[in-house]
Design a protein around this motif. Sequence first.
Motif, PDB file in Angstrom:
ATOM      1  N   SER A  21      -4.278  25.829  27.262  1.00 27.84           N
ATOM      2  CA  SER A  21      -4.472  24.672  28.425  1.00 27.84           C
ATOM      3  C   SER A  21      -4.046  23.267  27.599  1.00 27.84           C
ATOM      4  O   SER A  21      -4.299  22.346  27.851  1.00 27.84           O
ATOM      5  CB  SER A  21      -5.946  24.716  28.611  1.00 27.84           C
ATOM      6  OG  SER A  21      -6.649  24.559  27.329  1.00 27.84           O
ATOM      7  N   ASN A  22      -3.006  23.493  26.586  1.00 29.81           N
ATOM      8  CA  ASN A  22      -2.200  22.384  26.012  1.00 29.81           C
ATOM      9  C   ASN A  22      -1.183  22.057  26.743  1.00 29.81           C
ATOM     10  O   ASN A  22      -0.448  23.090  27.252  1.00 29.81           O
ATOM     11  CB  ASN A  22      -2.132  22.413  24.694  1.00 29.81           C
ATOM     12  CG  ASN A  22      -3.291  22.826  23.935  1.00 29.81           C
ATOM     13  OD1 ASN A  22      -4.329  22.180  23.998  1.00 29.81           O
ATOM     14  ND2 ASN A  22      -3.116  23.740  23.109  1.00 29.81           N
ATOM     15  N   PHE A  23      -0.556  20.871  26.948  1.00 31.65           N
ATOM     16  CA  PHE A  23       0.708  20.698  27.444  1.00 31.65           C
ATOM     17  C   PHE A  23       1.877  20.993  26.798  1.00 31.65           C
ATOM     18  O   PHE A  23       1.888  20.492  25.334  1.00 31.65           O
ATOM     19  CB  PHE A  23       0.841  19.138  28.054  1.00 31.65           C
ATOM     20  CG  PHE A  23      -0.057  18.913  29.207  1.00 31.65           C
ATOM     21  CD1 PHE A  23       0.840  19.198  30.449  1.00 31.65           C
ATOM     22  CD2 PHE A  23      -1.056  18.407  29.184  1.00 31.65           C
ATOM     23  CE1 PHE A  23       0.021  19.094  31.922  1.00 31.65           C
ATOM     24  CE2 PHE A  23      -2.021  18.076  30.397  1.00 31.65           C
ATOM     25  CZ  PHE A  23      -1.289  18.463  31.756  1.00 31.65           C
ATOM     26  N   PHE A  24       2.776  21.833  27.155  1.00 31.81           N
ATOM     27  CA  PHE A  24       3.914  22.174  26.339  1.00 31.81           C
ATOM     28  C   PHE A  24       5.210  21.491  26.876  1.00 31.81           C
ATOM     29  O   PHE A  24       5.044  20.894  27.916  1.00 31.81           O
ATOM     30  CB  PHE A  24       3.962  23.684  26.679  1.00 31.81           C
ATOM     31  CG  PHE A  24       3.672  24.485  25.693  1.00 31.81           C
ATOM     32  CD1 PHE A  24       4.425  25.812  25.022  1.00 31.81           C
ATOM     33  CD2 PHE A  24       2.353  24.176  25.030  1.00 31.81           C
ATOM     34  CE1 PHE A  24       3.716  26.460  24.346  1.00 31.81           C
ATOM     35  CE2 PHE A  24       1.770  25.160  24.002  1.00 31.81           C
ATOM     36  CZ  PHE A  24       2.580  26.427  23.880  1.00 31.81           C
ATOM     37  N   ASN A  25       6.166  21.566  26.066  1.00 29.57           N
ATOM     38  CA  ASN A  25       7.689  21.014  26.549  1.00 29.57           C
ATOM     39  C   ASN A  25       7.530  19.585  27.121  1.00 29.57           C
ATOM     40  O   ASN A  25       8.012  19.266  28.263  1.00 29.57           O
ATOM     41  CB  ASN A  25       8.189  21.974  27.430  1.00 29.57           C
ATOM     42  CG  ASN A  25       8.667  23.073  27.065  1.00 29.57           C
ATOM     43  OD1 ASN A  25       8.109  23.667  26.209  1.00 29.57           O
ATOM     44  ND2 ASN A  25       9.433  23.800  27.644  1.00 29.57           N
ATOM     45  N   LEU A  26       6.576  18.657  26.467  1.00 26.09           N
ATOM     46  CA  LEU A  26       6.482  17.401  26.935  1.00 26.09           C
ATOM     47  C   LEU A  26       7.561  16.444  26.820  1.00 26.09           C
ATOM     48  O   LEU A  26       8.364  16.554  25.588  1.00 26.09           O
ATOM     49  CB  LEU A  26       5.405  16.545  26.368  1.00 26.09           C
ATOM     50  CG  LEU A  26       4.212  17.123  26.648  1.00 26.09           C
ATOM     51  CD1 LEU A  26       2.872  16.146  25.931  1.00 26.09           C
ATOM     52  CD2 LEU A  26       3.705  16.421  27.983  1.00 26.09           C
ATOM     53  N   SER A  27       8.056  15.900  27.951  1.00 26.96           N
ATOM     54  CA  SER A  27       9.124  14.726  27.867  1.00 26.96           C
ATOM     55  C   SER A  27       7.993  13.537  28.223  1.00 26.96           C
ATOM     56  O   SER A  27       6.751  13.555  28.166  1.00 26.96           O
ATOM     57  CB  SER A  27      10.132  14.819  28.707  1.00 26.96           C
ATOM     58  OG  SER A  27       9.412  14.726  30.018  1.00 26.96           O
ATOM     59  N   TYR A  28       8.814  12.227  28.724  1.00 22.62           N
ATOM     60  CA  TYR A  28       7.880  11.262  28.821  1.00 22.62           C
ATOM     61  C   TYR A  28       7.212  11.312  30.423  1.00 22.62           C
ATOM     62  O   TYR A  28       6.265  10.916  30.621  1.00 22.62           O
ATOM     63  CB  TYR A  28       8.672   9.990  29.263  1.00 22.62           C
ATOM     64  CG  TYR A  28       9.101   9.309  27.837  1.00 22.62           C
ATOM     65  CD1 TYR A  28       8.072   8.875  27.177  1.00 22.62           C
ATOM     66  CD2 TYR A  28      10.345   8.985  27.485  1.00 22.62           C
ATOM     67  CE1 TYR A  28       8.438   8.252  26.033  1.00 22.62           C
ATOM     68  CE2 TYR A  28      10.620   8.499  26.061  1.00 22.62           C
ATOM     69  CZ  TYR A  28       9.740   7.887  25.440  1.00 22.62           C
ATOM     70  OH  TYR A  28       9.790   7.520  24.264  1.00 22.62           O
ATOM     71  N   LEU A  29       7.808  12.450  31.160  1.00 21.55           N
ATOM     72  CA  LEU A  29       7.407  12.470  32.453  1.00 21.55           C
ATOM     73  C   LEU A  29       6.617  14.109  32.980  1.00 21.55           C
ATOM     74  O   LEU A  29       5.893  14.226  33.279  1.00 21.55           O
ATOM     75  CB  LEU A  29       8.474  12.139  33.527  1.00 21.55           C
ATOM     76  CG  LEU A  29       9.043  11.231  33.596  1.00 21.55           C
ATOM     77  CD1 LEU A  29      10.141  11.010  34.759  1.00 21.55           C
ATOM     78  CD2 LEU A  29       7.894  10.015  34.266  1.00 21.55           C
ATOM     79  N   PHE A  30       7.401  14.922  32.083  1.00 20.18           N
ATOM     80  CA  PHE A  30       7.139  16.239  32.297  1.00 20.18           C
ATOM     81  C   PHE A  30       6.448  17.220  31.430  1.00 20.18           C
ATOM     82  O   PHE A  30       6.911  17.144  30.073  1.00 20.18           O
ATOM     83  CB  PHE A  30       8.440  17.262  32.941  1.00 20.18           C
ATOM     84  CG  PHE A  30       9.065  16.308  34.092  1.00 20.18           C
ATOM     85  CD1 PHE A  30       8.252  16.370  35.383  1.00 20.18           C
ATOM     86  CD2 PHE A  30      10.365  15.698  33.981  1.00 20.18           C
ATOM     87  CE1 PHE A  30       8.785  15.659  36.410  1.00 20.18           C
ATOM     88  CE2 PHE A  30      10.688  15.151  35.157  1.00 20.18           C
ATOM     89  CZ  PHE A  30       9.993  15.179  36.466  1.00 20.18           C
ATOM     90  N   GLY A  31       5.566  18.140  31.628  1.00 20.33           N
ATOM     91  CA  GLY A  31       4.961  19.001  30.710  1.00 20.33           C
ATOM     92  C   GLY A  31       4.368  19.975  31.553  1.00 20.33           C
ATOM     93  O   GLY A  31       4.010  19.657  32.762  1.00 20.33           O
TER      94      GLY A  31
END
Length: 446
Positions: free
Chosen positions: A43-53
């Motif tokens: 439930s952690n956000f992966f592959n984060l950019s400024y907008l997407f994960g």
Amino acid sequence: MLKFLVMLIFMIPLCFFRNFWWLVQSILYFMTFMVMWKCNLTSNFFNLSYLFGYDILSYGLILLSFWICALMITASEAVYRHKYFDKMFLFLIIMLLLLLVCTFSSVSLFFFYVFFEGTLIPTLFLILGWGYQPERLQAGVYLLFYTLLASLPLLVGLFGIYNCYGTLYIGFLYNVNFTSSLFYLCMILAFLVKMPMFMVHLWLPKAHVEAPVSGSMILAGVLLKMGGYGLLRVYSMLISLGLKYNFVWIGISLVGGVLVSLVCLRQMDLKALIAYSSVVHMGMVLGGLMTLSTWGISSTYTLMIAHGLCSSGLFALANISYERLGSRSLLINKGLMNFMPSMAMWWFLLSSSNMAAPPSLNLMGEIGLLNSLVAWSSLSMVSLMLLSFFSAAYSLYLYSYSQHGSIYSGIYSCSMGYTREYLMLLLHWLPLNILILKGELCIMWL
């Protein structure tokens, strides 16, 4: 996440070449398998950019979006065969997929809102451009106005959050607790219409009946799930208000589910019947989610994915009959077992999944939802019993009425399915019944 978006953007020119239909379809299936390798089950956000994960909730729905969009192209072969603006059709599907992936992978609530509204436009064009009857204009207007009217308060609510906290990043808003009843209504209204909840569901059967098969598949498969996804995201901010007011929505959903099940039993139009059954299932999902219990929220996700595959498969089946007989009426679509014997099995498999027979994922989702609703109030048992019973009743009605009986005398030939159609149905049914073997992924995602 960005590489999938870039890949989709670079697929847009391919849509406009001659005879590139099958290439676009194959690339979409290939991308689906690429998404499978980028699996995230935490439930952690992966592959984060400024907008997407994305976390597991987003991941399951992104995978479903890719899968359904690839199957839409497989199902809509008639558009390619008749050269009915097929390049534009592919372009719209790619754009819709692009917006869906952005919606589910936005880590900022504002971007989620922008893409959530953006998915309306390609859907509207699909209904208006490739629908069947002239009433599709009315259906398009219904879809647009229902959704837009309810979404404006959501935008105001988001600006309110930004005003208080200076951020709209989902991860920062988990422990926030609002206490304004008006704000509560603003935040959830858009999602209730999108689900659709009983009483604001009238746009759905209209849109389904007028939409082409691809429009119906994406509507039932993914767009209804955006409402549930949005609710799961915003309810972390509304827990104390939810405990106070949620009984209203649960009551409406359960009573509405029973009433819509009765409406299903009176339908003569194949597509309308399947569309109304979607309202029943999403009513259960909404009820379970609103209990705010672990069982309810876990099973909401399970039934959303199961319903996406099952409903989409049923619409594809209804379209197969429609292409042969030129009608969706059950008065003409009867005795199909004599007409297309090999399709009768697929009708049976998908109808039984629709009424939550084992070993479908629907069963697992519904057991969890029953659990959460009965734990919330034992009084809900009455409407749940009726709901389960009628759910089985209209699924059996759909199957037995269309497959058995004397064949309509206007049909002179017998017709088998194409390999393409069998493959498409298999790709709907197989994940639906295989996923239950890894059921803990769907239930224990919290």
